[in-house]
Enzyme design. Structure first.
Site, PDB file in Angstrom:
ATOM      1  N   MET A   1     -14.540  52.552  65.188  1.00 22.90           N
ATOM      2  CA  MET A   1     -14.555  52.681  63.729  1.00 22.90           C
ATOM      3  C   MET A   1     -15.289  53.924  63.219  1.00 22.90           C
ATOM      4  O   MET A   1     -15.545  54.053  62.028  1.00 22.90           O
ATOM      5  CB  MET A   1     -15.157  51.424  63.090  1.00 22.90           C
ATOM      6  CG  MET A   1     -14.341  50.184  63.333  1.00 22.90           C
ATOM      7  SD  MET A   1     -12.658  50.384  62.723  1.00 22.90           S
ATOM      8  CE  MET A   1     -11.788  49.371  63.899  1.00 22.90           C
ATOM      9  N   CYS A   2     -15.633  54.845  64.115  1.00 24.95           N
ATOM     10  CA  CYS A   2     -16.273  56.091  63.689  1.00 24.95           C
ATOM     11  C   CYS A   2     -15.234  57.045  63.118  1.00 24.95           C
ATOM     12  O   CYS A   2     -14.127  57.154  63.629  1.00 24.95           O
ATOM     13  CB  CYS A   2     -16.979  56.771  64.864  1.00 24.95           C
ATOM     14  SG  CYS A   2     -18.614  56.137  65.184  1.00 24.95           S
ATOM     15  N   HIS A   3     -15.642  57.744  62.080  1.00 24.50           N
ATOM     16  CA  HIS A   3     -14.791  58.783  61.510  1.00 24.50           C
ATOM     17  C   HIS A   3     -14.922  60.055  62.336  1.00 24.50           C
ATOM     18  O   HIS A   3     -15.983  60.319  62.913  1.00 24.50           O
ATOM     19  CB  HIS A   3     -15.222  59.086  60.070  1.00 24.50           C
ATOM     20  CG  HIS A   3     -14.990  57.950  59.138  1.00 24.50           C
ATOM     21  ND1 HIS A   3     -15.868  56.907  59.021  1.00 24.50           N
ATOM     22  CD2 HIS A   3     -13.974  57.688  58.291  1.00 24.50           C
ATOM     23  CE1 HIS A   3     -15.411  56.046  58.126  1.00 24.50           C
ATOM     24  NE2 HIS A   3     -14.272  56.495  57.668  1.00 24.50           N
TER      25      HIS A   3
ATOM     26  N   MET B   1     -24.304  57.974  65.172  1.00 26.50           N
ATOM     27  CA  MET B   1     -23.543  57.521  66.339  1.00 26.50           C
ATOM     28  C   MET B   1     -23.263  58.697  67.273  1.00 26.50           C
ATOM     29  O   MET B   1     -23.301  58.553  68.498  1.00 26.50           O
ATOM     30  CB  MET B   1     -22.237  56.839  65.924  1.00 26.50           C
ATOM     31  CG  MET B   1     -22.449  55.530  65.182  1.00 26.50           C
ATOM     32  SD  MET B   1     -23.594  54.368  65.983  1.00 26.50           S
ATOM     33  CE  MET B   1     -22.796  54.072  67.537  1.00 26.50           C
ATOM     34  N   GLU B   2     -23.021  59.856  66.701  1.00 23.29           N
ATOM     35  CA  GLU B   2     -22.803  61.051  67.513  1.00 23.29           C
ATOM     36  C   GLU B   2     -24.062  61.407  68.288  1.00 23.29           C
ATOM     37  O   GLU B   2     -23.996  61.767  69.473  1.00 23.29           O
ATOM     38  CB  GLU B   2     -22.357  62.223  66.622  1.00 23.29           C
ATOM     39  CG  GLU B   2     -20.934  62.110  66.117  1.00 23.29           C
ATOM     40  CD  GLU B   2     -20.703  61.084  65.001  1.00 23.29           C
ATOM     41  OE1 GLU B   2     -19.533  60.853  64.663  1.00 23.29           O
ATOM     42  OE2 GLU B   2     -21.672  60.511  64.457  1.00 23.29           O
TER      43      GLU B   2
ATOM     44  N   ASP C   1     -25.495  60.626  87.211  1.00 28.00           N
ATOM     45  CA  ASP C   1     -24.401  61.009  88.108  1.00 28.00           C
ATOM     46  C   ASP C   1     -24.791  62.186  88.998  1.00 28.00           C
ATOM     47  O   ASP C   1     -24.479  62.198  90.195  1.00 28.00           O
ATOM     48  CB  ASP C   1     -23.153  61.364  87.303  1.00 28.00           C
ATOM     49  CG  ASP C   1     -22.015  61.785  88.205  1.00 28.00           C
ATOM     50  OD1 ASP C   1     -21.605  60.974  89.072  1.00 28.00           O
ATOM     51  OD2 ASP C   1     -21.535  62.923  88.069  1.00 28.00           O
TER      52      ASP C   1
END
Length: 181
Positions: A96-98, A132-133, A147
């Site tokens: 739901m992120c733009h 969120m980014e 990793d």
């Protein structure tokens, strides 16, 4: 600013914490279907979010990172690239992120004896925030570190008893209307 714009802005910024029991679900419509929040009526705003997280590692792995002795290459340079890429592609992985115009990404690694902390700062000018980014940048950057060093971290039976990602959080979130800047 209209009442609808104020309500959308409040929902976007999570300011309505005082009574969570009355909190409105912003990504669900009246029938329960998931939806993206319409931010079209919101004014453009300069936004900045800072997030951080930590990866715990053995002291020998930290030494190998510092001495550039990890067989896969430069751990922090690779993690920086991964973090920036994750920031730019957050809208593709968080449903739901733009998709927002990223104007700047800054990454900072703090290497200590038993851990590495990554801080990611994201800036944008648009209608919705960039926390969120910043979180995606942190988690992906730390996963890249893992990793890159996993051969040095795993035990003879292939486990990672000393390796963990912790304390991922949004440190700050700021916004300023463009016409106020």
């Amino acid at each position: 600013m209209t009442d609808a714009e104020r309500d959308a802005d409040r929902r976007d910024d999570g300011d309505a914490r005082s009574d969570r029991s009355d909190a409105e679900l912003t990504h669900v419509d009246e029938t329960g279907d998931v939806q993206m929040v319409d931010v079209g009526a919101k004014p453009d705003t300069q936004r900045r979010a800072v997030a951080a997280g930590t990866i715990q590692l053995t002291e020998s792995t930290i030494g190998a990172i510092r001495d550039d002795e990890i067989g896969k290459g430069d751990v922090l340079a690779t993690a920086r690239i991964g973090a920036v890429q994750a920031v730019k592609h957050t809208w593709e992985t968080i449903p739901m992120c733009h998709q927002i115009p990223i104007t700047n990404v800054d990454t900072d690694f703090d290497v200590r004896d038993d851990h590495v902390t990554l801080t990611v700062t994201v800036e944008t000018t648009g209608k919705t925030g960039c926390e969120m980014e910043a979180l995606e940048g942190v988690t992906t950057g730390l996963n890249v570190v893992w990793d890159m060093v996993k051969a040095a971290e795993k035990t003879a039976d292939g486990q990672y008893p000393d390796t963990r990602i912790t304390d991922v959080e949004v440190l700050t979130k700021e916004k300023q209307r463009v016409d106020d800047a």
